[in-house]
Design an enzyme around this catalytic site. Sequence first.
Site, PDB file in Angstrom:
ATOM      1  CB  CYS A   1       5.217 -12.182 -35.371  1.00 35.64           C
ATOM      2  SG  CYS A   1       6.885 -12.200 -36.191  1.00 35.64           S
TER       3      CYS A   1
ATOM      4  CG  HIS B   1       7.237  -9.636 -31.240  1.00 33.63           C
ATOM      5  ND1 HIS B   1       6.440 -10.586 -31.002  1.00 33.63           N
ATOM      6  CD2 HIS B   1       8.139 -10.078 -32.222  1.00 33.63           C
ATOM      7  CE1 HIS B   1       6.559 -11.643 -31.900  1.00 33.63           C
ATOM      8  NE2 HIS B   1       7.576 -11.476 -32.589  1.00 33.63           N
TER       9      HIS B   1
END
Length: 506
Positions: free
Chosen positions: A338, A429
Site C-alpha cells: 500500500c 492488505h
Amino acid sequence: MSGALLVAGTTSDAGKSVLVAGLCRWLARSGVRVAPFKAQNMSNNSMVTPDGGEIGRAQALQAAACGIEPSVRFNPVLLKPGSDRSSQVVVLGKPVGVTTAVSYRARKAELMETVLATLADLRSDYEVVVCEGAGSPTEINLRASDIANMGLARAANLPVLVVGDIDRGGVFAHLFGTLALLDPADQALIAGFVINKFRGDPALLGPGLRQLRSLTGREVLGVVPWSEDLWLDAEDSLSYAADGVVGRPAPPIGTQWLRVAVVRLPRISNATDVEAMACEPGVSVRFVTEPSRLADADLIVLPGSKSTVDDLGWLRRTGLADAVMAHARRGLPVVGICGGFQMLGTVIDDRVESGAGMVEALGLLDVDVEFAAEKVLTRPRGTVFGEPAVGYEIHHGRVARSEHDGLVTLPDGSTEGVLDGAILGTHWHGLLENDAARRAILRWAAEWAGRDGFKPASDTSFATARATQLDILGDLVENHLDTTAIRHLIDNGPPPTLPFIPPGPP
C-alpha cells in the site's frame, strides 16, 4: 432488548480489545448469538468489511471470535490519525472528512446519535453485545463530549467492567483512581474490575483484592494470567516495540533463517500485515526504526502508511531511504505494501492526503502514483505466483502509470501491483494471510536473498493460528473470570446499590 456490557480500561492497551474478544469467544462457544461493538476507535489498523466499509481491525478480530462476518455496525466511528493533530473520520465505514481534536468535539452530538442507533440495531439482532471503550473512561477533560466510554454507558445504561494491566505496575491505584474520579451517575455503572497480565501466584494478590473490594464496594471478577502465546492482531501499532521481534519465531525447517526487517513508519497502517510471515518457522520478523538494523536483513518490507508523503520524508531524514535503496542495489528483495508500494515508485502526485502535490519517490519502480479524493475500499481476489489469494484495499493513491508486470492476476485477466525482479509491490492488505501465496512469496524472497537453505513449512495455516489465539482468549475468560457474575451483569445491568467513592468531580 438484548443484554450488553461495556469493557473499559484504566489506560490504552490495558487489554480491552483482547478481553472483549475473549468474552465474545466464551459466549459464542456457549451457544450465544453475540456481536462486538466499539463506538469510536482511533487506529490505523483497519480492514474492509463484506458490506463495503472500513472498521478497526480489532473489531474484525472480535467478530471472528463471535463466529460472524465483520460489519460496519461493529465500529460506527473510526478515527485514522494522519498527524499528531488531525485524523480522517470514518462513519459507518465511509470517510466523511478530516478533523482536528478541537473541531471533532463539535461533531460529537451528531455522532452520538449514530452510535446509539447502531447499538440499538445490534441489540435487536443479537442476544448479547459486548462493547469496548476507548482509552480510559476517566478522561475528565473529555467527559462532557464522550461517546465511547461513560457517555455511551450512561446513554444505554450499560454495566461497565474496568480492566487494568498489572504488568505496568500500580494496578490497584489505577483501578481505584479510575472509579474515584467519576461522578456519582458514572460510578453507579462501574460494576466490577478485571486484572490483566498477572505473572505469578494469584494468592499473592489476595490482600490487595480484599482491600480494593472494601474501599470500592466492587468485586474483582477475575485475574487473567500473562500468556506468552498471545501476540497476533495488536490493536494499536504502538503495541509493536521499535526494533522488536514480532511473534514467537520457531526454528527453521531448512538450514537457514530468513531475516525480515519491517520499517516501522511513524504513521504505519495495518502493521498486522507482516504477522502471517512471523507464524512461519524460520522467519524472523523485526520492526526497525534506524538504518543499521537493515544491514543484515534478507528482505525489507515497507508497510502501509496513513501519511505516505510525510512518512517518505521521514525515511529520507533518518537515512532509512538510503539503506533501503542500497539493499535493493545489491539485488536483495524489497516488498512494498500500500503506502510502502507507493513510496517505491517514481513520482507521487498527492493533492489529497498531504496536499504536497508532485513528490519524488524512491525510484525503485517505474511507477507513478496519483491520489484521488475517493478512497478505494474493496475485497478483491486473484492469483499470486499461480496461487489463489484474497485481500482488501484501503487507499487514496492509485497507479497512474506502470512499466512493469503485475503481481496479482485478477479474475478478468487484469493485474494489480508490480513484480520486477527483486522488487514486489501491492496495494493489497492481507495478501500474506493466504498460506500458499505467502509461501510462494517467501520462496521468491529467499531465492533473491541467496538463502538456499531456507524452506517454507508446508502446513502453516494462518487461519488456524488466529483461531487458536481466539480459543486461548476464550479459555482465559472461562477459566479465570467469574463468568456467572459477568453473565448476571449482562442480563440484568449494573447492581442498584453500588456505593459512591469520593472525591468524584470538583
